[in-house]
Enzyme design. Structure first.
Site, PDB file in Angstrom:
ATOM      1  N   TYR A  56       0.722  -1.581   0.195  1.00 54.22           N
ATOM      2  CA  TYR A  56       0.189  -0.598   0.123  1.00 54.22           C
ATOM      3  C   TYR A  56       0.958   1.268  -0.334  1.00 54.22           C
ATOM      4  O   TYR A  56       1.324   1.836   0.522  1.00 54.22           O
ATOM      5  CB  TYR A  56      -0.687   0.045   1.446  1.00 54.22           C
ATOM      6  CG  TYR A  56      -1.887  -1.750   1.332  1.00 54.22           C
ATOM      7  CD1 TYR A  56      -2.067  -1.882   0.553  1.00 54.22           C
ATOM      8  CD2 TYR A  56      -2.741  -1.832   2.317  1.00 54.22           C
ATOM      9  CE1 TYR A  56      -3.140  -3.034   0.181  1.00 54.22           C
ATOM     10  CE2 TYR A  56      -3.202  -2.296   2.259  1.00 54.22           C
ATOM     11  CZ  TYR A  56      -3.817  -2.769   1.674  1.00 54.22           C
ATOM     12  OH  TYR A  56      -4.657  -4.629   1.704  1.00 54.22           O
ATOM     13  N   HIS A 117       0.327 -11.712   0.368  1.00 54.35           N
ATOM     14  CA  HIS A 117      -0.717 -11.099  -0.185  1.00 54.35           C
ATOM     15  C   HIS A 117      -0.806 -11.816  -1.257  1.00 54.35           C
ATOM     16  O   HIS A 117       0.785 -11.988  -2.364  1.00 54.35           O
ATOM     17  CB  HIS A 117       0.179  -9.850  -0.268  1.00 54.35           C
ATOM     18  CG  HIS A 117      -0.637  -8.748  -0.600  1.00 54.35           C
ATOM     19  ND1 HIS A 117      -0.051  -7.353  -0.029  1.00 54.35           N
ATOM     20  CD2 HIS A 117      -1.861  -8.465  -0.487  1.00 54.35           C
ATOM     21  CE1 HIS A 117      -1.191  -6.667  -0.953  1.00 54.35           C
ATOM     22  NE2 HIS A 117      -2.037  -6.973  -0.454  1.00 54.35           N
ATOM     23  N   SER A 201     -13.562  -4.792   0.362  1.00 52.04           N
ATOM     24  CA  SER A 201     -14.070  -4.636  -0.643  1.00 52.04           C
ATOM     25  C   SER A 201     -15.129  -4.558  -0.425  1.00 52.04           C
ATOM     26  O   SER A 201     -16.233  -5.382  -1.655  1.00 52.04           O
ATOM     27  CB  SER A 201     -13.124  -5.144  -1.906  1.00 52.04           C
ATOM     28  OG  SER A 201     -13.772  -3.625  -2.879  1.00 52.04           O
ATOM     29  N   LEU A 203     -18.324  -3.173  -1.118  1.00 51.55           N
ATOM     30  CA  LEU A 203     -18.798  -2.091  -2.360  1.00 51.55           C
ATOM     31  C   LEU A 203     -18.428  -2.336  -3.869  1.00 51.55           C
ATOM     32  O   LEU A 203     -18.444  -1.549  -4.544  1.00 51.55           O
ATOM     33  CB  LEU A 203     -18.216  -0.861  -1.691  1.00 51.55           C
ATOM     34  CG  LEU A 203     -18.524  -0.177  -0.513  1.00 51.55           C
ATOM     35  CD1 LEU A 203     -18.307   1.413   0.068  1.00 51.55           C
ATOM     36  CD2 LEU A 203     -20.341  -0.255   0.218  1.00 51.55           C
ATOM     37  N   GLY A 204     -17.226  -3.466  -3.801  1.00 50.90           N
ATOM     38  CA  GLY A 204     -16.456  -3.755  -4.835  1.00 50.90           C
ATOM     39  C   GLY A 204     -16.397  -2.868  -6.161  1.00 50.90           C
ATOM     40  O   GLY A 204     -16.241  -2.352  -6.558  1.00 50.90           O
ATOM     41  N   GLY A 206     -15.683   0.035  -5.273  1.00 51.84           N
ATOM     42  CA  GLY A 206     -16.721   1.422  -6.233  1.00 51.84           C
ATOM     43  C   GLY A 206     -17.805   0.975  -6.578  1.00 51.84           C
ATOM     44  O   GLY A 206     -18.345   2.295  -6.777  1.00 51.84           O
ATOM     45  N   ALA A 209     -20.507   1.901  -4.587  1.00 47.99           N
ATOM     46  CA  ALA A 209     -20.589   3.759  -3.991  1.00 47.99           C
ATOM     47  C   ALA A 209     -20.911   3.819  -5.339  1.00 47.99           C
ATOM     48  O   ALA A 209     -21.390   5.431  -5.062  1.00 47.99           O
ATOM     49  CB  ALA A 209     -19.479   3.792  -3.130  1.00 47.99           C
TER      50      ALA A 209
END
Length: 302
Positions: A56, A117, A201, A203-204, A206, A209
């Protein structure tokens, strides 16, 4: 805030966890002072699970979290990170080095949960013969407490669960309103084996949203829009009206122990924390969502 036991680890975790990618500006600008304030507010509000990774923003998320957890705040947090870092292989030496660097950035002597990861990026044999033994050595040395694995590939996660050498799994966009395929085989398997489950995630990326990530393929965005249209019965009056039902959908699933919130501001954090009150979708709404997209994966299976 609601809490649950994280699989067989015995760790008591908040059902809402703080995801580390937005804290480093991965999805847009994130002011460092606001981020530290938000981390403190999350802890004060009862969130005790923070998930990050060296990938990140090349370690910036870990660095910011480490700064925020100074002055005794580290002890009250279940801290999760991942290996390996950017530009590193999944080999034994690189895995050891990656975790050692994470410890430095996080300003801590131990990491509670260290996850492989995006496991789909390396051959299975490499992960089992090099990455996993490195993490087991770090666990034996007291530098990490538990071992997990993350990937969006459900069959691969099931293979790792059956290996019986992992304490947790993490997936993303596989238990959400428009793709809940994780519930069919994976979640029953993790529950049977006492595996901790982290859901990212919800919200997939974005999609739920109304702000799809720019890197998403056009065919996925088109298919998602068609599915979202079928969810009009769930929309609230607020802007981005599927955010609340999407969060409640995951937070109320008993087989999911931690649902990550991707917040970069205190305002977003407060909104998402309000959904962790034990209330999910109404039974008829849940049944309708399940029936609409039963067995229908939105994202490619591999």
């Amino acid at each position: 805030m609601e809490y649950t036991t994280f699989g067989r680890t015995g760790l008591r975790v908040s059902k809402l966890g703080l995801g580390g990618a937005p804290l480093a500006g991965v999805f847009g600008p994130a002011d460092e002072r606001e981020v530290e304030k938000m981390i403190h507010e999350a802890i004060d509000g009862g969130i005790n699970f923070i998930d990050t990774a060296p990938r990140y923003n090349r370690g910036e998320s870990e660095r910011r979290i480490g700064q925020a957890l100074r002055d005794g705040k580290r002890n009250g947090v279940v801290l999760a990170s991942k290996a390996v870092g950017p530009d590193e292989s999944f080999g034994y030496a690189d895995t050891i080095r990656s975790v050692e660097q994470s410890l430095e950035r996080l300003q801590t002597d131990w990491i509670d949960l260290l996850q492989i990861h995006d496991a789909e990026q390396a051959p299975y044999e490499t992960l089992v013969n090099e990455t996993l033994p490195a993490l087991e050595k770090l666990r034996d040395d007291g530098k990490i407490r538990y071992i997990g694995v993350s990937t969006r590939i459900l069959p691969l996660l099931m293979r790792f669960v059956r290996l019986n050498r992992f304490d947790s799994i993490q997936f993303y966009a596989r238990y959400m309103l428009i793709d809940h395929t994780a519930k069919d085989e994976l979640l029953p398997l993790t529950a049977e084996n006492g595996i901790g489950v982290v859901n990212g995630s919800v919200l997939g990326l974005g999609l739920l949203a109304d702000t799809p990530a720019p890197f998403l393929r056009s065919d996925i965005v088109t298919e998602a829009a068609q599915r979202i249209e079928q969810l009009r019965f769930l929309r609230t009056k607020e802007p981005h009206g599927l955010v609340e039902p999407a969060m409640r959908f995951s937070l109320s699933q008993p087989a999911i122990h931690v649902t990550l919130t991707g917040a970069a501001t205190c305002e977003v954090l407060r909104t998402n924390m309000a959904y962790c009150d034990g209330r999910g979708l109404a039974p008829d709404e849940l049944s309708r969502v399940y029936a609409l997209f039963q067995g229908k994966s939105l994202f490619p299976a591999e």
